[in-house]
Design a protein around this motif. Structure first.
Motif, PDB file in Angstrom:
ATOM      1  N   THR A 147       3.323 -21.367 -14.756  1.00  0.00           N
ATOM      2  CA  THR A 147       3.929 -20.114 -15.182  1.00  0.00           C
ATOM      3  C   THR A 147       5.415 -20.318 -15.378  1.00  0.00           C
ATOM      4  OG1 THR A 147       2.311 -18.892 -13.902  1.00  0.00           O
ATOM      5  CG2 THR A 147       4.307 -17.716 -14.541  1.00  0.00           C
ATOM      6  N   ASP A 148       5.917 -19.879 -16.494  1.00  0.00           N
ATOM      7  CA  ASP A 148       7.349 -19.943 -16.741  1.00  0.00           C
ATOM      8  C   ASP A 148       7.956 -18.650 -16.238  1.00  0.00           C
ATOM      9  OD1 ASP A 148       9.879 -20.411 -17.566  1.00  0.00           O
ATOM     10  OD2 ASP A 148       9.422 -20.427 -19.707  1.00  0.00           O
ATOM     11  N   TYR A 149       8.586 -18.700 -15.066  1.00  0.00           N
ATOM     12  CA  TYR A 149       9.086 -17.494 -14.440  1.00  0.00           C
ATOM     13  C   TYR A 149      10.597 -17.386 -14.474  1.00  0.00           C
ATOM     14  CZ  TYR A 149       9.017 -21.029 -10.765  1.00  0.00           C
ATOM     15  OH  TYR A 149       9.133 -22.188 -10.046  1.00  0.00           O
ATOM     16  N   THR A 150      11.258 -18.195 -15.288  1.00  0.00           N
ATOM     17  CA  THR A 150      12.715 -18.135 -15.348  1.00  0.00           C
ATOM     18  C   THR A 150      13.167 -17.247 -16.489  1.00  0.00           C
ATOM     19  OG1 THR A 150      12.846 -20.048 -16.778  1.00  0.00           O
ATOM     20  CG2 THR A 150      12.920 -20.456 -14.409  1.00  0.00           C
ATOM     21  N   ASN A 151      14.410 -16.814 -16.417  1.00  0.00           N
ATOM     22  CA  ASN A 151      14.995 -15.968 -17.462  1.00  0.00           C
ATOM     23  C   ASN A 151      16.019 -16.740 -18.278  1.00  0.00           C
ATOM     24  OD1 ASN A 151      13.581 -13.651 -16.796  1.00  0.00           O
ATOM     25  ND2 ASN A 151      15.002 -13.194 -15.134  1.00  0.00           N
ATOM     26  N   ASN A 152      15.881 -18.056 -18.389  1.00  0.00           N
ATOM     27  CA  ASN A 152      16.882 -18.826 -19.114  1.00  0.00           C
ATOM     28  C   ASN A 152      16.651 -18.725 -20.609  1.00  0.00           C
ATOM     29  OD1 ASN A 152      15.125 -21.079 -20.030  1.00  0.00           O
ATOM     30  ND2 ASN A 152      14.828 -21.307 -17.831  1.00  0.00           N
ATOM     31  N   SER A 153      17.658 -19.165 -21.376  1.00  0.00           N
ATOM     32  CA  SER A 153      17.615 -18.991 -22.821  1.00  0.00           C
ATOM     33  C   SER A 153      17.064 -20.197 -23.568  1.00  0.00           C
ATOM     34  CB  SER A 153      19.023 -18.680 -23.327  1.00  0.00           C
ATOM     35  OG  SER A 153      19.880 -19.764 -23.026  1.00  0.00           O
ATOM     36  N   PHE A 154      16.718 -21.254 -22.871  1.00  0.00           N
ATOM     37  CA  PHE A 154      16.209 -22.451 -23.523  1.00  0.00           C
ATOM     38  C   PHE A 154      14.730 -22.248 -23.840  1.00  0.00           C
ATOM     39  CE2 PHE A 154      14.829 -27.069 -22.797  1.00  0.00           C
ATOM     40  CZ  PHE A 154      15.077 -27.438 -24.095  1.00  0.00           C
ATOM     41  N   PRO A 155      14.365 -22.154 -25.117  1.00  0.00           N
ATOM     42  CA  PRO A 155      12.965 -21.910 -25.470  1.00  0.00           C
ATOM     43  C   PRO A 155      12.130 -23.175 -25.305  1.00  0.00           C
ATOM     44  CG  PRO A 155      14.253 -22.260 -27.434  1.00  0.00           C
ATOM     45  CD  PRO A 155      15.222 -22.276 -26.281  1.00  0.00           C
ATOM     46  N   GLU A 156      10.821 -23.012 -25.396  1.00  0.00           N
ATOM     47  CA  GLU A 156       9.947 -24.178 -25.419  1.00  0.00           C
ATOM     48  C   GLU A 156      10.436 -25.079 -26.539  1.00  0.00           C
ATOM     49  OE1 GLU A 156       7.089 -24.653 -23.357  1.00  0.00           O
ATOM     50  OE2 GLU A 156       7.760 -22.871 -22.314  1.00  0.00           O
ATOM     51  N   GLY A 157      10.430 -26.345 -26.321  1.00  0.00           N
ATOM     52  CA  GLY A 157      10.868 -27.265 -27.354  1.00  0.00           C
ATOM     53  C   GLY A 157      11.821 -28.309 -26.831  1.00  0.00           C
ATOM     54  N   ARG A 158      12.638 -28.838 -27.723  1.00  0.00           N
ATOM     55  CA  ARG A 158      13.473 -29.997 -27.423  1.00  0.00           C
ATOM     56  C   ARG A 158      14.955 -29.698 -27.662  1.00  0.00           C
ATOM     57  NH1 ARG A 158      12.126 -36.058 -29.495  1.00  0.00           N
ATOM     58  NH2 ARG A 158      14.202 -36.895 -29.404  1.00  0.00           N
ATOM     59  N   GLN A 159      15.797 -30.231 -26.779  1.00  0.00           N
ATOM     60  CA  GLN A 159      17.240 -30.116 -26.919  1.00  0.00           C
ATOM     61  C   GLN A 159      17.825 -31.510 -26.720  1.00  0.00           C
ATOM     62  OE1 GLN A 159      19.148 -27.524 -24.084  1.00  0.00           O
ATOM     63  NE2 GLN A 159      20.999 -27.405 -25.284  1.00  0.00           N
ATOM     64  N   GLU A 160      18.807 -31.882 -27.552  1.00  0.00           N
ATOM     65  CA  GLU A 160      19.430 -33.202 -27.465  1.00  0.00           C
ATOM     66  C   GLU A 160      20.926 -33.067 -27.245  1.00  0.00           C
ATOM     67  OE1 GLU A 160      18.170 -36.069 -30.456  1.00  0.00           O
ATOM     68  OE2 GLU A 160      16.571 -34.682 -31.034  1.00  0.00           O
ATOM     69  N   PHE A 161      21.487 -33.982 -26.444  1.00  0.00           N
ATOM     70  CA  PHE A 161      22.917 -34.027 -26.187  1.00  0.00           C
ATOM     71  C   PHE A 161      23.252 -35.389 -25.610  1.00  0.00           C
ATOM     72  CE2 PHE A 161      20.684 -31.853 -22.775  1.00  0.00           C
ATOM     73  CZ  PHE A 161      21.093 -32.511 -21.619  1.00  0.00           C
ATOM     74  N   THR A 162      24.522 -35.622 -25.283  1.00  0.00           N
ATOM     75  CA  THR A 162      24.928 -36.884 -24.669  1.00  0.00           C
ATOM     76  C   THR A 162      25.619 -36.598 -23.340  1.00  0.00           C
ATOM     77  OG1 THR A 162      27.057 -36.903 -25.804  1.00  0.00           O
ATOM     78  CG2 THR A 162      25.245 -38.062 -26.881  1.00  0.00           C
ATOM     79  N   ILE A 163      25.572 -37.594 -22.454  1.00  0.00           N
ATOM     80  CA  ILE A 163      26.311 -37.523 -21.203  1.00  0.00           C
ATOM     81  C   ILE A 163      27.035 -38.849 -21.008  1.00  0.00           C
ATOM     82  CG2 ILE A 163      24.724 -35.899 -20.103  1.00  0.00           C
ATOM     83  CD1 ILE A 163      23.682 -38.208 -18.399  1.00  0.00           C
ATOM     84  N   ASN A 164      28.114 -38.810 -20.229  1.00  0.00           N
ATOM     85  CA  ASN A 164      28.797 -40.031 -19.827  1.00  0.00           C
ATOM     86  C   ASN A 164      28.289 -40.407 -18.449  1.00  0.00           C
ATOM     87  OD1 ASN A 164      30.352 -40.355 -22.093  1.00  0.00           O
ATOM     88  ND2 ASN A 164      32.045 -39.152 -21.290  1.00  0.00           N
ATOM     89  N   TYR A 165      27.838 -41.633 -18.323  1.00  0.00           N
ATOM     90  CA  TYR A 165      27.310 -42.124 -17.058  1.00  0.00           C
ATOM     91  C   TYR A 165      27.812 -43.544 -16.875  1.00  0.00           C
ATOM     92  CZ  TYR A 165      23.992 -43.270 -13.381  1.00  0.00           C
ATOM     93  OH  TYR A 165      23.428 -43.646 -12.190  1.00  0.00           O
ATOM     94  N   SER A 166      28.536 -43.792 -15.800  1.00  0.00           N
ATOM     95  CA  SER A 166      29.116 -45.111 -15.527  1.00  0.00           C
ATOM     96  C   SER A 166      29.928 -45.615 -16.719  1.00  0.00           C
ATOM     97  CB  SER A 166      28.022 -46.107 -15.155  1.00  0.00           C
ATOM     98  OG  SER A 166      27.377 -45.727 -13.975  1.00  0.00           O
ATOM     99  N   GLU A 167      30.746 -44.722 -17.255  1.00  0.00           N
ATOM    100  CA  GLU A 167      31.632 -45.026 -18.376  1.00  0.00           C
ATOM    101  C   GLU A 167      30.894 -45.436 -19.655  1.00  0.00           C
ATOM    102  OE1 GLU A 167      34.967 -47.457 -17.357  1.00  0.00           O
ATOM    103  OE2 GLU A 167      35.160 -46.513 -15.397  1.00  0.00           O
ATOM    104  N   ARG A 168      29.629 -45.024 -19.779  1.00  0.00           N
ATOM    105  CA  ARG A 168      28.856 -45.239 -21.001  1.00  0.00           C
ATOM    106  C   ARG A 168      28.357 -43.892 -21.485  1.00  0.00           C
ATOM    107  NH1 ARG A 168      24.014 -48.887 -20.813  1.00  0.00           N
ATOM    108  NH2 ARG A 168      23.319 -47.185 -19.516  1.00  0.00           N
ATOM    109  N   GLU A 169      28.291 -43.748 -22.784  1.00  0.00           N
ATOM    110  CA  GLU A 169      27.738 -42.519 -23.355  1.00  0.00           C
ATOM    111  C   GLU A 169      26.244 -42.739 -23.578  1.00  0.00           C
ATOM    112  OE1 GLU A 169      28.451 -40.660 -27.493  1.00  0.00           O
ATOM    113  OE2 GLU A 169      29.949 -39.807 -26.128  1.00  0.00           O
ATOM    114  N   LEU A 170      25.439 -41.893 -22.957  1.00  0.00           N
ATOM    115  CA  LEU A 170      23.986 -42.003 -23.067  1.00  0.00           C
ATOM    116  C   LEU A 170      23.427 -40.826 -23.850  1.00  0.00           C
ATOM    117  CD1 LEU A 170      23.038 -42.908 -19.377  1.00  0.00           C
ATOM    118  CD2 LEU A 170      23.465 -44.472 -21.271  1.00  0.00           C
ATOM    119  N   SER A 171      22.460 -41.103 -24.696  1.00  0.00           N
ATOM    120  CA  SER A 171      21.776 -40.020 -25.392  1.00  0.00           C
ATOM    121  C   SER A 171      20.714 -39.453 -24.448  1.00  0.00           C
ATOM    122  CB  SER A 171      21.139 -40.516 -26.688  1.00  0.00           C
ATOM    123  OG  SER A 171      20.185 -41.513 -26.423  1.00  0.00           O
TER     124      SER A 171
END
Length: 90
Positions: free
Chosen positions: A2-26
């Motif tokens: 059951t999806d019981y949260t009220n967040n705005s992220f719909p079913e599906g996929r989201q892409e972004f990058t993060i910096n981890y140990s001074e590297r940019e990761l997809s």
């Protein structure tokens, strides 16, 4: 599941990058019910369960740092459209 949260992220996929140990990761996250399927740089996979208070609990995969999980929570659940994508800073 059951999806019981009220967040705005719909079913599906989201892409972004993060910096981890001074590297940019997809990163891409796919939401399925109350589970986020996380893929870091196509070589690390983890599942995060969205709790009733919109916190995330890691339920599979290699243990991720709490700061990374929190960054993903903010990025995905709060949908920070203005984020520069620089990452969690860890």
């Amino acid at each position: 599941m059951t999806d019981y949260t009220n967040n705005s992220f719909p079913e599906g996929r989201q892409e972004f990058t993060i910096n981890y140990s001074e590297r940019e990761l997809s990163v891409w996250v796919e939401k399925e019910g109350n589970i986020l399927h996380l893929h870091l740089d196509n070589n690390t996979f983890a599942d995060l369960e969205i709790q009733q208070d919109d916190s995330l609990k890691q339920i599979s995969g290699p243990e991720l740092p709490a700061s990374t999980v929190d960054f993903i929570r903010r990025k995905v659940l709060e949908n920070e459209a203005g984020d520069s994508g620089r990452g969690s800073g860890i």
